[in-house]
Design an enzyme around this catalytic site. Structure first.
Site, PDB file in Angstrom:
ATOM      1  CB  THR A   1      -3.106 -18.928   6.121  1.00  0.00           C
ATOM      2  OG1 THR A   1      -2.465 -17.713   6.463  1.00  0.00           O
ATOM      3  CG2 THR A   1      -4.588 -18.670   5.892  1.00  0.00           C
TER       4      THR A   1
ATOM      5  CD  GLU B   1       3.949 -11.587   5.505  1.00  0.00           C
ATOM      6  OE1 GLU B   1       4.175 -11.165   6.642  1.00  0.00           O
ATOM      7  OE2 GLU B   1       4.353 -12.694   5.084  1.00  0.00           O
TER       8      GLU B   1
ATOM      9  CB  SER C   1      -7.051 -12.571  11.609  1.00  0.00           C
ATOM     10  OG  SER C   1      -7.195 -11.852  10.398  1.00  0.00           O
TER      11      SER C   1
ATOM     12  N   GLY D   1     -10.304   5.124 -20.576  1.00  0.00           N
ATOM     13  CA  GLY D   1     -10.460   3.809 -21.185  1.00  0.00           C
ATOM     14  C   GLY D   1      -9.123   3.162 -21.496  1.00  0.00           C
TER      15      GLY D   1
ATOM     16  NE  ARG E   1      -7.128  11.611 -23.914  1.00  0.00           N
ATOM     17  CZ  ARG E   1      -7.636  10.884 -24.906  1.00  0.00           C
ATOM     18  NH1 ARG E   1      -6.854  10.390 -25.840  1.00  0.00           N
ATOM     19  NH2 ARG E   1      -8.935  10.662 -24.965  1.00  0.00           N
TER      20      ARG E   1
ATOM     21  CG  ASP F   1      -7.744  -7.700   7.739  1.00  0.00           C
ATOM     22  OD1 ASP F   1      -8.335  -7.721   6.649  1.00  0.00           O
ATOM     23  OD2 ASP F   1      -8.024  -6.900   8.658  1.00  0.00           O
TER      24      ASP F   1
ATOM     25  N   GLY G   1       1.337 -20.199  -0.876  1.00  0.00           N
ATOM     26  CA  GLY G   1       2.119 -19.966  -2.091  1.00  0.00           C
ATOM     27  C   GLY G   1       3.193 -21.021  -2.257  1.00  0.00           C
TER      28      GLY G   1
END
Lengths: 678, 678
Positions: free
Chosen positions: A175, A459, A181, A436, A346, A461, A214
């Site tokens: 990239t 990998e 792309s 929350g 809960r 779009d 990366g």
């Protein structure tokens, strides 16, 4: 395990209209319920065995490794960015010693020689910290995969053993800032210098710098760099080169490295930018499996067509896409496990009792929020198993023909798109369902959301991937378009090929085929039982075929009207995406139906069929407008589907905890001390 | 400003079927296009003036303050959590000196005496760092608001001047670990000790500890604590008390303070937990506007019914909900501004030209992804202006009757729910539309996503809020239920009131009313122009009324069948939520239509009508299955709506940049150096 039963009779749905008109199996289910429906008892261990499939052992190894390194989840929050990056690197290298990360490499270099196992290991890693996952993906999948797939013996001998142990860290520099792309249009150039028998790598302008790479910012010593190859003044298209970028911690001469800095998530991965200022590399640095340059400067390739050559190269790297899809699906399992367990402890508001507040999971809406996502996670798990199996077969040479490769690429693209969008949606819904508390970092959603967010982009779009799927569907009717640009229907439409394709597609024949899709004749689908998988699949097949024909018809009309092909494409693009999605949805349901069918009759099968029905009907319900618009769903039947979904949710309610326990997410990976009972 | 025109004729849509059947205004629009549609020229400054409304000056002040403190956006990434918390506190206190944060307080204490201005200021603050926003909300909205609204002169004199300057930092301690939505069931107890004329505050168990309390972990010296008041052995329900919690940086005696630690976002706000171990506070610490305890220990209140008293108290705090909804809408504007500008400079794939790649925003799908969200942002902006106006009128005493307060509470709940869900969705879509670049923290989506995520939960979980809206709708038919529990239809259904309500609702009369909703008679909606706002609104009104009647019918049937009311509720819950949502959607569209109608004829009005039509039709399209199921949309008409939406997107395309520039987000708040042209 749960032995609760759904309350009979009074527990019926509350249709707004009299139930007399309810067709088929929905009515049957009602009778069954009235007669005293018994909830199946789920054997959780058997369920896990079923889900883990043939790679149960590998998945077990990864689960243990995750538990051993569980401190990483907290370290992601507490360490500085640089320290966390180093810690992630260390964990990855240590995990490598267990064999977990090298499953896909040849045994002669220290690998495991089993591609399917490597995918299973990677997927399971998604239960834990996702920087570790992505670092593994970069090092062993992208960098190692490029060396393995695009290189030849010499490159394997030089790099594989060291990269499998993590001694040699590398990166995958495809990239660029200007192109993600449309990688055929990359701007980095590698010019062959016949005098010195070297390639000269140059970055022309900021748009051509490698970006988001990366491992580049801190750890990689070597990069596989994709660049436009120029030989003797001729551009031969994009090729891959092994380029040393860092030695002793310092950038190599002519290599400029920048740090991409803070990201939304995955901050344990050191993404960076690379640019090259006349960097010289030897002729042998070209990964020359598919093309080579002779010392004298003659370009050679067994694949004549440049497009086909490029996409053949790219096609060998499909494993990354398969892995990311699986990772998204497994990250969803973590979120669903936490949210389901939370909803089972809960309580809020008195509802059925004056003395005790109601469990969240006993609210119909809460079931509606979580269970279709749970069912879809199971469905995608099964679809992922299919595509991982195809990957294994193709790359192990069991089924390695052109057709199998194309089918694999299409499936990998589609499963990745749906699996990663599912992750984004599921994690979000689960966070909200935990209120929350879900917002506190210790309860996992923080990392899950932030880390998975880019899965829909890297990998490939997701929208571009679905266009790739659509292109494959349109060209399935004609074999002569194999060599076409796979990375976008745009150029496919823009190119001269479009009219021919559309002629070949033969719209009228397509429409005729619809009727064959309905096993019981044209009106059969109005009578079939809603819980009949043949019915459910027929509905999805009909949609797929009809949408595809619609796309072809619209493309043809636009071209016939002498519109600019790009404009035509832009107008039809939403239909293109919808058709591709419909195709993948059908594959996903098929995979689920087929996998459940392999089970012996019994409670587990009953339980999974509830999920399968829920997934199928939820999928139809989500697009019920389309089915009504196209005459495949009456108003009454559409409403019946919604009622049936609510009924299925109530049947799944007593099984819910077992169904998430079946994922067997290591308890250390759940954290959430205040959300769930440990 | 843009003067582009949409290409004529060939730029037409590509309907799959012949356009002959296309009814009404869609056909008109086609004719108009054929005749050479001219795109309106948007005067951006006039658009901003229109959007800013009567508080343009206040919004301008906040924009300037945001620009002055723009370093906070980067500091959010670089400072340690504690340092960032302190920095946010400092910024808030410094901003307070400009008057920006005290607009809503009485002038005699140094405030601005203008509630509408305070909402406008808060909303605008959402263009910047959201920790600053939420810290402002906690200090001035929640803490200050509770003192102002629940306290009396003595409390005002004691606290307001200092809290307005930020000299006295406080927090609002309502939520507990065990209770967030059902706050009537809080576990903290305040017992009156007649001997010492003090209240004794006690936290009974972990579930009763105050949790997620902003300002508690580090900065607040005082808390407004909500607790069950016990006087002479009788429980009088939840009341609010001013409690010192910290002095000289240390917790006060008997007060335990914990830090909630790292959160998904808003890490500049110090959320914490409070528990009380027999903490004694004077009798005058009770915020006694609505109820008091005499020195001798007699409980007194002008509001006899305890439920009504509690919800009257809570009702005075509605401003927080109004503010959060507005913040979500404005955060969406930041995301849309970035994504739109990016799509106007980012090119990928050759499509219409062989020489140049296509701008993302020229792809039909990209328009479909962004423009309906843009249109909805405008619609919600208008709805927010209405609810903020009602808040101002009610709390300034211009229209302060029971009915106006109930309407305000319902609108605030509904607008908050839709506005915050919209933020989550819009920011996600915009991030994905910016690809990998959107994942870098410098490009704003990181903070926007993480910080807004909890907006759907705090100030009332969105689903619970929509239940509140639904309850209001059902009880509108009967005035005697005013005092009912506002925080959940659960108890409403579970209580004895349900049958009476349903009888009063009179289902048959309701159904009769539907026809009156269609101005031109029963079939009128099949003929009306799609771009006629009367048609669009009639559709949404019909849906709302029909869904509401359906809920009432289902509830009645369940009760008639002697089902447990809680079970009935659980089964009908998805319909309850859908009915409430339909109601709020109608209010939102009405607000948009009415606001645009105030404009003089001209290009700006034309442009905004495009957005208004797009919003209306997108809303109908999203639920077109329901409209078909209920006989209000034919298949042909449903398809026409989808085509019309695509056509509107193309008309909006040349205006897109002006339409986001109209939001006037300060350029410093956009950051994104590589994404947009600065």
């Amino acid at each position: 395990m749960s032995t609760e039963t759904v309350p009979p009779s009074s527990a019926e749905d509350l249709p707004a209209t009299a139930p007399a008109a309810t067709p088929g199996a929905a009515a049957d289910a009602r009778v069954e319920t009235r007669a005293g429906y018994r909830a199946p008892v789920v054997d959780v261990a058997a369920l896990t065995t079923f889900l883990d499939g043939k790679y149960a052992e590998v998945r077990g190894l990864v689960r243990r490794n995750l538990a051993d390194y569980d401190s990483i989840l907290e370290e992601a929050e507490t360490l500085s960015r640089d320290d966390f990056r180093d810690r992630v690197r260390d964990v990855v290298v240590e995990m490598a010693t267990t064999g977990q990360t090298g499953m896909g490499f040849p045994t002669e270099y220290g690998g495991g020689g089993d591609i399917g196992a490597s995918v299973a290991a990677f997927e399971t890693l998604a239960y834990g910290d996702l920087s570790v996952l992505v670092k593994v993906g970069v090092q062993f999948g992208l960098f190692g995969g490029a060396i393995l797939q695009l290189g030849t013996q010499e490159h394997h001998d030089a790099y594989l053993a060291d990269l499998i142990t993590g001694k040699l860290m590398g990166c995958f520099a495809m990239t660029e800032t200007g192109h993600g792309s449309n990688v055929q249009a990359l701007g980095t150039v590698a010019t062959y210098d016949v005098e010195t028998q070297e390639f000269v790598l140059t970055t022309h302008g900021e748009a051509a710098r490698k970006d988001y790479i990366g491992n580049a910012a801190r750890h990689a010593e070597v990069a596989v760099v994709f660049a436009q190859l120029e030989v003797g003044g001729t551009s031969e298209g994009v090729h891959a080169f092994v380029v040393p970028i860092r030695a002793g911690g310092e950038p190599c001469a002519g290599v400029h490295i920048e740090d991409d800095g803070a990201k939304m998530g995955l901050n344990g991965v050191d993404n960076g930018r690379l640019s090259f200022d006349g960097v010289r590399i030897p002729r042998t640095a070209l990964l020359n499996r598919f093309a080579d340059v002779t010392p004298a400067g003659v370009y050679e390739s067994a694949i004549e067509n440049p497009n086909k050559r490029f996409f053949t190269m790219l096609g060998t790297l499909v494993q990354g896409r398969v892995c990311v899809g699986g990772a998204g699906i497994n990250a969803s399992k973590v979120a669903l496990t936490i949210a389901t367990k939370y909803a089972l402890q809960r309580r809020q508001f008195e509802a059925t009792s004056e003395d005790e507040e109601e469990l969240l999971l006993d609210y119909g809406l809460h079931q509606r929020r979580l269970f279709p996502l749970l069912a879809r996670t199971y469905a995608l798990h099964c679809a992922q198993e299919v595509v991982a199996g195809q990957l294994h077969d193709v790359f192990s040479g069991f089924a390695d023909d052109e057709h199998a490769r194309r089918e694999l690429e299409s499936r990998a693209a589609g499963t990745k798109a749906l699996g990663t969008w599912h992750a984004t949606r599921t994690i979000q819904e689960c966070r909200e369902a935990c209120g929350g508390a879900g917002y506190l970092a210790i309860n996992r959603f923080t990392a899950l959301k932030a880390d998975t967010d880019v899965f829909t982009t890297f990998e490939g779009d997701n929208h571009v991937l679905l266009q790739l799927v659509a292109k494959g569907l349109l060209t399935d009717y004609s074999s002569e378009f194999e060599e076409m640009d796979q990375f976008g229907l745009v150029r496919f439409v823009a190119g001269m090929a479009v009219e021919t394709v559309i002629e070949k597609t033969n719209v009228h024949k397509l429409v005729e085929r619809f009727k064959d899709l309905l096993p019981g004749g044209d009106q059969w689908d109005q009578e079939a039982g809603l819980l009949d998988p043949d019915y459910q699949l027929a509905m999805l097949r009909f949609r797929e075929e009809h949408m595809l024909a619609g796309v072809a018809r619209r493309l043809k009309r636009g071209i016939d009207n002498k519109m600019n092909p790009g404009v035509v494409f832009s107008r039809v693009q939403d239909h293109v995406i919808a058709a591709a999605r419909a195709h993948v949805e059908r594959l996903v349901l098929e995979a689920f139906v087929e996998k459940v069918a392999t089970l012996p009759d019994g409670d587990l099968k009953v339980a999974l069929n509830l999920l399968c029905d829920l997934h199928a009907l939820s999928t139809i319900e989500a697009d019920r407008a389309w089915f009504m618009e196209h005459g495949r769903l009456t108003v009454q039947r559409s409403k019946s589907i919604s009622r049936e979904i609510n009924s299925l949710c109530r049947k799944i309610r007593p099984l819910a905890e077992d169904l998430v326990d079946g994922f067997d997410v290591p308890v250390e990976m759940l954290r959430s001390p205040d959300l769930i009972r440990h």
